[in-house]
Design an enzyme around this catalytic site. Sequence first.
Site, PDB file in Angstrom:
ATOM      1  N   ARG A 150       0.860  -1.179   0.000  1.00  0.00           N
ATOM      2  CA  ARG A 150       0.000   0.000   0.000  1.00  0.00           C
ATOM      3  C   ARG A 150       0.899   1.234   0.000  1.00  0.00           C
ATOM      4  NH1 ARG A 150      -2.244  -3.473   4.026  1.00  0.00           N
ATOM      5  NH2 ARG A 150      -4.348  -4.194   3.523  1.00  0.00           N
TER       6      ARG A 150
ATOM      7  N   LYS B  72      -2.385  -1.761   7.745  1.00  0.00           N
ATOM      8  CA  LYS B  72      -3.821  -1.638   7.989  1.00  0.00           C
ATOM      9  C   LYS B  72      -4.275  -2.663   9.023  1.00  0.00           C
ATOM     10  CE  LYS B  72      -8.119  -1.191   5.388  1.00  0.00           C
ATOM     11  NZ  LYS B  72      -8.733  -1.276   4.046  1.00  0.00           N
TER      12      LYS B  72
ATOM     13  N   HIS C 260      -2.333   1.711  -5.717  1.00  0.00           N
ATOM     14  CA  HIS C 260      -3.145   0.530  -5.393  1.00  0.00           C
ATOM     15  C   HIS C 260      -3.394  -0.336  -6.615  1.00  0.00           C
ATOM     16  CE1 HIS C 260      -4.724  -0.777  -1.557  1.00  0.00           C
ATOM     17  NE2 HIS C 260      -5.717  -1.381  -2.188  1.00  0.00           N
TER      18      HIS C 260
ATOM     19  N   ARG D 155      -0.628  -2.693  -6.682  1.00  0.00           N
ATOM     20  CA  ARG D 155      -0.848  -3.743  -5.671  1.00  0.00           C
ATOM     21  C   ARG D 155      -1.839  -4.782  -6.208  1.00  0.00           C
ATOM     22  NH1 ARG D 155      -1.225  -4.911   0.078  1.00  0.00           N
ATOM     23  NH2 ARG D 155      -3.367  -5.296   0.737  1.00  0.00           N
TER      24      ARG D 155
ATOM     25  N   HIS E 261      -4.154  -9.362   4.112  1.00  0.00           N
ATOM     26  CA  HIS E 261      -5.609  -9.371   4.248  1.00  0.00           C
ATOM     27  C   HIS E 261      -6.017 -10.191   5.464  1.00  0.00           C
ATOM     28  CE1 HIS E 261      -6.391  -8.481  -0.302  1.00  0.00           C
ATOM     29  NE2 HIS E 261      -6.115  -7.395   0.393  1.00  0.00           N
TER      30      HIS E 261
ATOM     31  N   TYR F 237      -9.631 -11.294  -6.528  1.00  0.00           N
ATOM     32  CA  TYR F 237      -8.698 -11.385  -7.658  1.00  0.00           C
ATOM     33  C   TYR F 237      -9.001 -12.566  -8.572  1.00  0.00           C
ATOM     34  CZ  TYR F 237      -6.302  -7.858  -4.972  1.00  0.00           C
ATOM     35  OH  TYR F 237      -6.022  -6.699  -4.289  1.00  0.00           O
TER      36      TYR F 237
END
Length: 375
Positions: free
Chosen positions: A235, A260, A324, A327, A350, A359
């Site tokens: 990120r 995050k 992003h 990413r 994640h 994805y």
Amino acid sequence: MNTIKSITLYHLMINDVKKIGIKFAPDNLIQGLVKGLPDPKWSEQHQMAYIPNTKEHLELLLDTFRGVVWINFNRFYPNKPVNSHNENVDVAWFRKRKLPPGYRACPEEYLLKLELKRYSNSTVRIYVSFFEMFINYYKEKELYAIDESDIRAFLQEKIHNNVSNSYLNQAINAIKFYYEVVLGMPNRFYAIERPRKEFKLPTVISKDEVLAMIASANNLKHRCIIQLLYSAGLRRSELINLKLTDVDSKRMLIRVEGSKGNKDRYTLLSNTALADLRAYYREWKPRMYLFEGRKAGKYSANSVLQLVKDAAIKAGVKQTVSPHVLRHSFATHLLESGVDLRQIQVLLGHGSSKTTEIYTHVATNTFKNIINPLD
């Protein structure tokens, strides 16, 4: 089969006075116990019983129901951990602002609670901005007197202006933060409906386009930034917070700290990127952060965004490219090359596999074995 009897406690505001809401399925025993509480009443609006919210009344309620029925506190007591790894919150901008006459500023206790919770600076700015927008919409109304219908009217006005679902959710979060966290009334506005979650596919560019962007970078520093965003799936905030010590060339890993959700993780270090990073280090000599701006401070997030956009334009990439997007492309290209979805989840940081599963909707190998009915 015996059903476990239970009650759920809520924070209510009835006629501008705090109340303890008691919600339960129809049951003679519970109804009898509620009637024995001090000054019990029924709210048609909230479809639950309630009593005055005082420490003594709460203790009496607990003594009455404890051991008889299960008491659900999930909506009454806050249970979110305080962030512990975020950057120091800089709120000097808030107090130094020049406000127009009659402008209703965010209450000081709101800002102090954001500092205590150690929310990121970007979150603080978003929350303050949205909450001030809200309280200036009801400039003549006391904050404690605002109810669900007022919030719905505010959100409806925003919907008429065609704002996004993300915008509406941020507004709701900022409003609920004041009543539920600052005033200590969890789920005060539990009846406020959130917009239906949108499902949007991530923007992905090809590997050839990524390589063209790297080749189009203005200088070695920009080249390394684009390489790391893509090859490590970082990120933008993670990239600018990287320190020199986070690059582990012996194990070919990059350590990402306090990303995050305040989670640390390791991700991949590319051999190609490492060679350029070594040349970059010799030329630019960063002191603490891997990428530094003026006065050896962190490289700015806006600068990262702009250099990525510029490189994409120079490379002739038709899509609008952000950090992003690089990413997303990293994750998609890994999936297309046969890397397990669980491994990709770990590399991206994640918390849920469902986030990573998006994805599969853009990976081309998902469709390669499908024979088109026209053919």
